[in-house]
Design an enzyme around this catalytic site. Structure first.
Site, short mmCIF file in Angstrom:
data_model
loop_
_atom_site.label_atom_id
_atom_site.label_comp_id
_atom_site.label_asym_id
_atom_site.label_seq_id
_atom_site.Cartn_x
_atom_site.Cartn_y
_atom_site.Cartn_z
N LYS A 36 -56.36 -78.83 -47.62
CA LYS A 36 -57.13 -77.86 -49.03
C LYS A 36 -57.48 -78.48 -49.73
CE LYS A 36 -54.35 -74.01 -46.32
NZ LYS A 36 -53.28 -73.63 -46.17
N GLN A 80 -47.57 -72.34 -49.70
CA GLN A 80 -48.13 -72.98 -48.60
C GLN A 80 -46.28 -72.25 -47.45
OE1 GLN A 80 -50.85 -74.20 -46.99
NE2 GLN A 80 -49.41 -74.31 -45.58
N ASP A 103 -55.40 -66.39 -50.31
CA ASP A 103 -54.78 -65.75 -49.21
C ASP A 103 -55.22 -64.50 -47.96
OD1 ASP A 103 -53.85 -68.29 -47.57
OD2 ASP A 103 -51.85 -67.99 -48.27
#
Ligand code: NAP
Length: 286
Positions: A36, A80, A103
């Protein structure tokens, strides 16, 4: 995407920015976070990796997120997953400002997808802009899959879609996105009777389970599009998808590999979501 970011930065005097929070040193998470960060750098998005110890308390993690929520220069916050067992993931997801939830896991964003129809009803999906504007952030993996479907050039309207898996981050949002593209959608799960027969109905088959090679050639209708979301590490250290790729590749019209299929598209959509959050924040609307 680089050009888009550069021209927005020149116009608005600020570069889109993303913070990725990692708690602990789980090796798989470390790889995902690294990918990422690399993608952000590639897209000229300003990014920061906030690495926090395993021992951090839920309250301390919330305090970090609160500080980032209040920082006007931050557009996207990603935590995460998975988190250590002593931290409640739901509490952490809810603590992120939904406007910065790149997200798309925050309940406000999930509810927005489920309750609304897209704002641009005449939207024509393309690889770079697969999802019409819902006015909120759509989870990266299903959004990336729509992009892959758009790249096939196959019209989705009227197709039978089967999504295997009903998680809030993949299966459920995927089903709603396909419904909004006028597919007739079945969601299969661990209690589905005769899964192969259900799968054989599918023009579009999406496997998001996490069981290596669950989908055999007996599950695939000739000419179907097969998208493999699952990633499992086998005892020999290699990665496997949910689909028996070798057995199914000659039956399907399109099939995505693991690794190298849905994973990179998910990261690409994370970059797009960061840019979209930045734009919505600049426009003062969410
Ligand atoms: P999850 O939350 O564990 O959900 C798995 C789903 O599979 C559940 O709905 C479960 O049904 C269903 N299932 C389990 N066994 C089944 C069976 N034998 N037959 C039919 N359905 C079955 O997983 P997830 O977070 O959605 O992730 C799914 C997979 O995708 C994992 O391998 C994950 O690593 C991968 N993934 C990849 C990406 C990417 O970027 N490439 C992103 C996210 C996830 P029940 O609801 O009945 O338990």
């Amino acid at each position: 995407m680089q050009q888009q970011v550069d021209s927005m930065a020149a116009e608005y005097g600020r570069t889109p920015s993303l913070v990725v929070i990692q708690v602990g040193n789980d090796p798989a998470s470390t790889i995902y976070v690294r990918n990422k960060m690399r993608a952000a750098e590639f897209c000229h998005i300003r990014s920061q990796h906030l690495s926090l110890p395993d021992s951090i308390t839920e309250q301390e993690l919330c305090a970090h997120i609160s500080r980032l929520n209040d920082n006007n220069d931050i557009d996207g916050i990603l935590v995460q997953l998975p988190l250590p067992a002593h931290i409640n993931e739901d509490t952490i997801i809810r603590s992120i400002n939904a406007e910065k939830d790149v997200d798309g896991f925050h309940p406000d964003n999930a509810a927005c997808l489920w309750l609304h129809q897209p704002l641009q009803t005449n939207h024509k999906a393309s690889i770079y802009d697969p999802v019409p504007d819902y006015g909120c952030t759509i989870a990266c993996t299903p959004k990336g899959i729509l992009s892959m479907l758009a790249s096939t050039g196959v019209e989705l309207d009227g197709k039978r879609a089967v999504v295997i898996g009903r998680s809030p981050i993949v299966g459920k949002p995927m089903a709603k996105l396909l419904l909004d593209r006028q597919c007739t959608v079945t969601i299969a799960h661990s209690h589905t009777a005769d899964l192969p027969a259900v799968c054989r109905e599918a023009d579009i088959l999406i496997a998001a389970v996490g069981k290596p090679k669950l989908i055999t050639k007996d599950c695939v209708k000739p000419g179907a599009i097969v998208i493999d979301v699952g990633i499992s590490r086998l005892p020999d250290g290699t990665l496997s998808g949910d689909v028996d790729f070798e057995a199914c590749k000659d039956i399907a019209s399109f099939i995505s590999p693991v690794p190298g299929g849905v994973g990179p598209m998910t990261v690409t959509m994370l970059m797009q979501n960061t840019i979209d959050c930045y734009k919505r924040r600049l426009n003062g609307k969410h």
